[in-house]
Design a protein around this motif. Sequence first.
Motif, PDB file in Angstrom:
ATOM      1  N   HIS A   4       0.817  -1.215   0.000  1.00  0.00           N
ATOM      2  CA  HIS A   4       0.000   0.000   0.000  1.00  0.00           C
ATOM      3  C   HIS A   4       0.849   1.262   0.000  1.00  0.00           C
ATOM      4  CE1 HIS A   4      -3.298  -2.737   0.619  1.00  0.00           C
ATOM      5  NE2 HIS A   4      -2.691  -3.214   1.677  1.00  0.00           N
ATOM      6  N   GLY A   5       1.880   1.285  -0.845  1.00  0.00           N
ATOM      7  CA  GLY A   5       2.701   2.473  -1.016  1.00  0.00           C
ATOM      8  C   GLY A   5       3.782   2.671   0.022  1.00  0.00           C
ATOM      9  N   SER A   6       4.052   1.690   0.860  1.00  0.00           N
ATOM     10  CA  SER A   6       5.051   1.883   1.915  1.00  0.00           C
ATOM     11  C   SER A   6       6.449   1.419   1.501  1.00  0.00           C
ATOM     12  CB  SER A   6       4.623   1.171   3.201  1.00  0.00           C
ATOM     13  OG  SER A   6       4.622  -0.224   3.001  1.00  0.00           O
ATOM     14  N   ASP A   7       6.652   1.149   0.216  1.00  0.00           N
ATOM     15  CA  ASP A   7       7.976   0.714  -0.248  1.00  0.00           C
ATOM     16  C   ASP A   7       9.047   1.749   0.091  1.00  0.00           C
ATOM     17  OD1 ASP A   7       7.145  -1.737  -1.483  1.00  0.00           O
ATOM     18  OD2 ASP A   7       6.329  -0.550  -3.124  1.00  0.00           O
ATOM     19  N   TYR A   8       8.677   3.012   0.050  1.00  0.00           N
ATOM     20  CA  TYR A   8       9.626   4.086   0.371  1.00  0.00           C
ATOM     21  C   TYR A   8      10.165   3.931   1.789  1.00  0.00           C
ATOM     22  CZ  TYR A   8       6.082   6.119   3.334  1.00  0.00           C
ATOM     23  OH  TYR A   8       5.171   6.310   4.337  1.00  0.00           O
ATOM     24  N   LEU A   9       9.380   3.361   2.685  1.00  0.00           N
ATOM     25  CA  LEU A   9       9.788   3.202   4.076  1.00  0.00           C
ATOM     26  C   LEU A   9      11.018   2.300   4.182  1.00  0.00           C
ATOM     27  CD1 LEU A   9       9.258   3.664   7.087  1.00  0.00           C
ATOM     28  CD2 LEU A   9       7.698   1.720   7.027  1.00  0.00           C
ATOM     29  N   GLN A  10      11.061   1.233   3.415  1.00  0.00           N
ATOM     30  CA  GLN A  10      12.204   0.325   3.452  1.00  0.00           C
ATOM     31  C   GLN A  10      13.470   1.067   3.036  1.00  0.00           C
ATOM     32  OE1 GLN A  10      11.831  -3.239   1.073  1.00  0.00           O
ATOM     33  NE2 GLN A  10      13.667  -4.148   1.966  1.00  0.00           N
ATOM     34  N   ARG A  11      13.398   1.817   1.955  1.00  0.00           N
ATOM     35  CA  ARG A  11      14.571   2.558   1.499  1.00  0.00           C
ATOM     36  C   ARG A  11      15.008   3.576   2.544  1.00  0.00           C
ATOM     37  NH1 ARG A  11      16.282   5.153  -4.234  1.00  0.00           N
ATOM     38  NH2 ARG A  11      17.887   6.531  -3.402  1.00  0.00           N
ATOM     39  N   ALA A  12      14.062   4.288   3.123  1.00  0.00           N
ATOM     40  CA  ALA A  12      14.396   5.291   4.138  1.00  0.00           C
ATOM     41  C   ALA A  12      15.061   4.650   5.349  1.00  0.00           C
ATOM     42  CB  ALA A  12      13.137   6.053   4.552  1.00  0.00           C
ATOM     43  N   MET A  13      14.567   3.486   5.759  1.00  0.00           N
ATOM     44  CA  MET A  13      15.151   2.806   6.915  1.00  0.00           C
ATOM     45  C   MET A  13      16.582   2.356   6.611  1.00  0.00           C
ATOM     46  SD  MET A  13      11.827   0.647   8.186  1.00  0.00           S
ATOM     47  CE  MET A  13      12.539  -0.060   9.671  1.00  0.00           C
ATOM     48  N   LEU A  14      16.814   1.872   5.403  1.00  0.00           N
ATOM     49  CA  LEU A  14      18.162   1.451   5.019  1.00  0.00           C
ATOM     50  C   LEU A  14      19.101   2.651   4.935  1.00  0.00           C
ATOM     51  CD1 LEU A  14      17.283  -1.276   2.366  1.00  0.00           C
ATOM     52  CD2 LEU A  14      18.244  -1.635   4.655  1.00  0.00           C
ATOM     53  N   GLU A  15      18.622   3.739   4.399  1.00  0.00           N
ATOM     54  CA  GLU A  15      19.445   4.947   4.330  1.00  0.00           C
ATOM     55  C   GLU A  15      19.789   5.452   5.727  1.00  0.00           C
ATOM     56  OE1 GLU A  15      18.248   6.827   0.010  1.00  0.00           O
ATOM     57  OE2 GLU A  15      16.964   7.304   1.708  1.00  0.00           O
ATOM     58  N   ASP A  16      18.849   5.321   6.654  1.00  0.00           N
ATOM     59  CA  ASP A  16      19.118   5.714   8.046  1.00  0.00           C
ATOM     60  C   ASP A  16      20.224   4.856   8.661  1.00  0.00           C
ATOM     61  OD1 ASP A  16      17.225   7.722   7.994  1.00  0.00           O
ATOM     62  OD2 ASP A  16      15.702   6.578   9.098  1.00  0.00           O
ATOM     63  N   GLU A  17      20.416   3.643   8.141  1.00  0.00           N
ATOM     64  CA  GLU A  17      21.476   2.752   8.625  1.00  0.00           C
ATOM     65  C   GLU A  17      22.796   3.003   7.901  1.00  0.00           C
ATOM     66  OE1 GLU A  17      20.251  -1.350   8.522  1.00  0.00           O
ATOM     67  OE2 GLU A  17      18.491  -0.964   9.752  1.00  0.00           O
ATOM     68  N   GLY A  18      22.810   3.969   6.993  1.00  0.00           N
ATOM     69  CA  GLY A  18      24.037   4.314   6.288  1.00  0.00           C
ATOM     70  C   GLY A  18      24.211   3.649   4.936  1.00  0.00           C
ATOM     71  N   ILE A  19      23.214   2.939   4.483  1.00  0.00           N
ATOM     72  CA  ILE A  19      23.288   2.278   3.180  1.00  0.00           C
ATOM     73  C   ILE A  19      22.943   3.294   2.098  1.00  0.00           C
ATOM     74  CG2 ILE A  19      22.227   0.499   1.728  1.00  0.00           C
ATOM     75  CD1 ILE A  19      21.951  -1.200   4.277  1.00  0.00           C
ATOM     76  N   GLU A  20      23.772   3.312   1.063  1.00  0.00           N
ATOM     77  CA  GLU A  20      23.580   4.261  -0.026  1.00  0.00           C
ATOM     78  C   GLU A  20      23.001   3.560  -1.251  1.00  0.00           C
ATOM     79  OE1 GLU A  20      27.470   5.863  -0.675  1.00  0.00           O
ATOM     80  OE2 GLU A  20      27.468   6.934   1.232  1.00  0.00           O
ATOM     81  N   PHE A  21      22.132   4.253  -1.943  1.00  0.00           N
ATOM     82  CA  PHE A  21      21.533   3.780  -3.184  1.00  0.00           C
ATOM     83  C   PHE A  21      22.131   4.578  -4.336  1.00  0.00           C
ATOM     84  CE2 PHE A  21      18.590   2.423  -0.012  1.00  0.00           C
ATOM     85  CZ  PHE A  21      17.887   1.353  -0.529  1.00  0.00           C
ATOM     86  N   ASP A  22      22.308   3.921  -5.482  1.00  0.00           N
ATOM     87  CA  ASP A  22      22.817   4.653  -6.641  1.00  0.00           C
ATOM     88  C   ASP A  22      21.658   5.350  -7.369  1.00  0.00           C
ATOM     89  OD1 ASP A  22      21.550   2.769  -8.327  1.00  0.00           O
ATOM     90  OD2 ASP A  22      23.411   1.741  -8.831  1.00  0.00           O
ATOM     91  N   HIS A  23      21.951   5.975  -8.495  1.00  0.00           N
ATOM     92  CA  HIS A  23      20.936   6.736  -9.229  1.00  0.00           C
ATOM     93  C   HIS A  23      19.827   5.855  -9.802  1.00  0.00           C
ATOM     94  CE1 HIS A  23      23.649   5.379 -12.412  1.00  0.00           C
ATOM     95  NE2 HIS A  23      22.644   5.553 -13.253  1.00  0.00           N
ATOM     96  N   ARG A  24      20.056   4.553  -9.865  1.00  0.00           N
ATOM     97  CA  ARG A  24      19.024   3.621 -10.342  1.00  0.00           C
ATOM     98  C   ARG A  24      18.204   3.032  -9.189  1.00  0.00           C
ATOM     99  NH1 ARG A  24      22.833  -0.390 -13.445  1.00  0.00           N
ATOM    100  NH2 ARG A  24      23.672  -0.217 -11.366  1.00  0.00           N
TER     101      ARG A  24
END
Length: 120
Positions: free
Chosen positions: A71-91
């Motif tokens: 229900h649109g909460s996919d962004y939450l997973q990315r935000a939680m990982l970024e809070d742990e210091g994990i970086e995502f590339d431009h893709r």
Amino acid sequence: MLTYERIYAVVRQIPPGQVATYGQVAELAGLIGKPRLVGYALYRVDMTTDDVPWQRVINAKGEVSESPLRHGSDYLQRAMLEDEGIEFDHRGRIDLGKYKWRPPDSVIEQALAAFGENLG
């Protein structure tokens, strides 16, 4: 439900700042070839109260697997990982060479042994 508990025992071992793939978790839980089962198990985790760090499991491409069931909460997973210091590339991908969890066999053996003790 016992299969799900095996999956959760493995996922609980993934440290902050690292990720595992669905296939990797399946293999470590003794469920080789069943990455979708890992996805089903993690979908059932209560994102707000459970102690299973579901956000640390991603697909084999290094991406957050999007699902209409969230229900649109996919962004939450990315935000939680970024809070742990994990970086995502431009893709929107994570460098698995840098962030993929590589546990020693003893960590998984201990987690699954503790799982077995909790059953009996």
